[in-house]
Design a protein around this motif. Structure first.
Motif, PDB file in Angstrom:
ATOM      1  N   GLU A 172      65.176  45.158  88.400  1.00 40.78           N
ATOM      2  CA  GLU A 172      63.869  45.284  89.050  1.00 40.78           C
ATOM      3  C   GLU A 172      63.556  44.090  89.952  1.00 40.78           C
ATOM      4  O   GLU A 172      62.706  44.177  90.835  1.00 40.78           O
ATOM      5  CB  GLU A 172      62.763  45.441  87.993  1.00 40.78           C
TER       6      GLU A 172
ATOM      7  N   ASP B 165      65.681  42.820  92.046  1.00 43.63           N
ATOM      8  CA  ASP B 165      66.491  42.937  93.264  1.00 43.63           C
ATOM      9  C   ASP B 165      66.354  44.353  93.813  1.00 43.63           C
ATOM     10  O   ASP B 165      66.902  45.304  93.252  1.00 43.63           O
ATOM     11  CB  ASP B 165      67.964  42.621  92.953  1.00 43.63           C
ATOM     12  N   SER B 166      65.617  44.487  94.900  1.00 44.90           N
ATOM     13  CA  SER B 166      65.337  45.816  95.454  1.00 44.90           C
ATOM     14  C   SER B 166      66.583  46.491  96.014  1.00 44.90           C
ATOM     15  O   SER B 166      66.574  47.698  96.256  1.00 44.90           O
ATOM     16  CB  SER B 166      64.269  45.717  96.553  1.00 44.90           C
ATOM     17  N   THR B 167      67.661  45.727  96.251  1.00 47.46           N
ATOM     18  CA  THR B 167      68.894  46.328  96.776  1.00 47.46           C
ATOM     19  C   THR B 167      69.860  46.726  95.667  1.00 47.46           C
ATOM     20  O   THR B 167      70.942  47.229  95.952  1.00 47.46           O
ATOM     21  CB  THR B 167      69.619  45.364  97.741  1.00 47.46           C
TER      22      THR B 167
ATOM     23  N   ARG C 125      70.488  51.927  91.620  1.00 53.93           N
ATOM     24  CA  ARG C 125      69.600  52.529  90.612  1.00 53.93           C
ATOM     25  C   ARG C 125      70.280  53.639  89.799  1.00 53.93           C
ATOM     26  O   ARG C 125      69.716  54.151  88.846  1.00 53.93           O
ATOM     27  CB  ARG C 125      68.349  53.114  91.299  1.00 53.93           C
TER      28      ARG C 125
END
Length: 488
Positions: A233, A235-237, A240
């Motif tokens: 969470e 690190d947006s990159t 998922r």
């Protein structure tokens, strides 16, 4: 204990059977450092007291028989922040910086019961291919102490290759895991971009940076990648999706696997015949094991190095703005104005190669030159990505040399930045495309290790490990020990 004699699985077995304790393993690391590191120069900072305390707690809790990594020591590249341990990215400008938090990968190895033992030398801010750009010390190749270990993760590779520690973490922006792995004869994984969190990694090129493990064997590498991968969470990159166990199917062999050989990599770019010959021998072995080997083309390879250095340097120029002498790290003395403080702190704190890349990046992003340089490099990157997408419609994996030569002499290229940059021609395109690549030893040329890289589709590290494991099973290159030639 010299860790060259044991895989992670064997060490785990000894811990479970109580032939060893985690404290004994950790003490062995520091004994190895004391004996060897004066000539290798791999470690920058040690956290001995904290490491031994952590090992003691693991022993008291008991080794988890289902967790291969429990109680094992690991080294951390010095651009991964580690709470309470000086972290400098091998730069004077961060001297004295003690982080108050851990990088996500550091948290994850600790959650798996691993003992973080110290910080490993590197090229300053990961800018370089030989670990000669460190502000603090020179790291040497354990196969020949007059040779470079590769870069920028040279300390991470040399520590494992010399047997000082069984596993380490590095980072790869344009080849910084794979080149040292090739030069020192070990296994190094550059994962798919986003597979491993970058939170707590001191940024160089944010769209290119990846974190991965160095080990002696393929399966060990897969075990460590299992521990550090997955969504974060912070690190947006980060990826998922659901991830497999990277060791699953590792023993299935390569029968029916389609292997592509990029003609641009194996013919035009490699400068040393011994490197090409060893990779060709490896391809013949793959054929005998039942794989289909075909020649393929990645036609925009020639644009890889110029596109990479423009894009990476532009991102670096932006990322390194934060190091200003105000908030942390080195601060120049005898300054009169705020601007004077900024200029002197950065001029004195950054090394020559870092300054060179900041200048290149700033120029590429400047008004009047953005379209001619940065925008054009971004377009070239798209073409390179499309090359990989197209070729993976035909093949399952690509195989090529990792480097254009074996390890070269210390001082051999450092005075010629263009020659140094061109050494990355076989690795930078993989970062531009964001695909995974695994370097494994495939023989020797002039007494030095040769690395072979296996390149895969996005998030298909499993296939790379399977193909690499099949080769490793049929050869003994991973069992060879460094000769420490060239020492006094």
């Amino acid at each position: 204990m010299n860790f060259l004699d044991y895989t992670l699985e064997v060490l785990h077995e000894k811990l479970v059977n109580k032939e060893l304790t985690s404290v004994e393993l950790t003490e062995a690391v520091y004994e190895n450092i004391e004996k060897m590191d004066d000539q290798i120069g791999a470690f920058l900072a040690l956290g001995k007291e904290e490491a031994l305390e952590a090992a003691k707690q693991v022993d008291e809790k008991g080794i988890d028989p289902n967790n291969v990594l429990s109680g094992l020591p690991i080294g951390i590249k010095d651009n991964l922040v580690t709470k309470g341990v000086e972290t400098t990215a091998a730069s004077k400008i961060l001297s004295g910086f003690i982080p108050t938090y851990n990088a996500t990968v550091v948290e994850r190895v600790r959650q798996n019961g691993m003992i973080t033992t110290g910080k490993l030398n590197m090229d300053e801010f990961a800018m370089g291919g030989s670990t000669e750009n460190s502000a603090y010390k020179l790291t040497r190749n354990p196969w020949n102490l007059k040779k470079v270990p590769g870069g920028s993760s040279g300390g991470s590779a040399a520590a494992v290759a010399s047997g000082q520690i069984p596993v380490s973490l590095g980072s790869d922006t344009g080849g910084s895991i794979r080149t040292p792995a090739a030069f020192t004869g070990i296994v190094g994984m550059k994962p798919t971009y986003g597979l491993v969190s970058r939170y707590g990694l001191i940024a160089y090129g944010s769209s290119l940076d990846t974190v991965g493990p160095f080990t002696k064997t393929v399966k060990d590498n897969a075990l460590v990648l299992n521990a550090i991968s997955g969504k974060d969470e912070k690190d947006s990159t980060s990826y998922r999706g659901e991830l497999p166990d990277f060791t699953e199917g590792i023993e299935n062999g390569v029968k029916g696997l389609r292997i592509g050989v990029p003609k641009e990599y194996i013919k035009e770019e490699v400068k040393e015949d011994g490197v090409v010959n060893k990779v060709r021998e490896a391809l013949e072995l793959y054929k005998k094991m039942g794989a289909e080997v075909v020649e393929v083309s990645l036609p925009h390879t020639e644009y890889g190095v110029p596109a990479y250095y423009i894009l990476a340097s532009s991102e670096a120029a932006s990322n390194l703005q934060r190091f200003d002498g105000i908030r942390y790290g080195y601060r120049a003395e005898q300054t009169e104005t705020l601007e004077d403080l900024y200029v002197k702190s950065r001029s004195e704190g950054f090394g020559l190669e870092v300054k060179r890349r900041i200048m290149l990046g700033t120029f590429s992003l400047s008004s009047g030159f953005y379209d001619a340089h940065f925008k054009k490099a971004a377009k070239a990157r798209t073409l390179i990505m499309q090359d990989f997408d197209k070729v993976f419609e035909e093949v399952d994996v690509l195989i090529a040399p990792t480097t254009t030569t074996t390890a070269y002499d210390i001082g051999g290229k450092i005075e010629d930045p263009i020659e140094m940059y061109m050494s990355d021609v076989l690795t930078v395109t993989i970062n531009l495309a964001g695909v995974p690549s695994l370097s494994i030893p495939c023989g020797f040329s002039n007494g030095l290790p040769v690395g072979m890289q296996l390149i895969g589709k996005h998030f298909d590290e499993q296939t790379l490990y399977r193909a690499a494991y099949a080769f490793e099973r049929e050869t003994d290159y991973h069992t060879q020990k460094p000769t420490f030639e060239g020492g006094e």
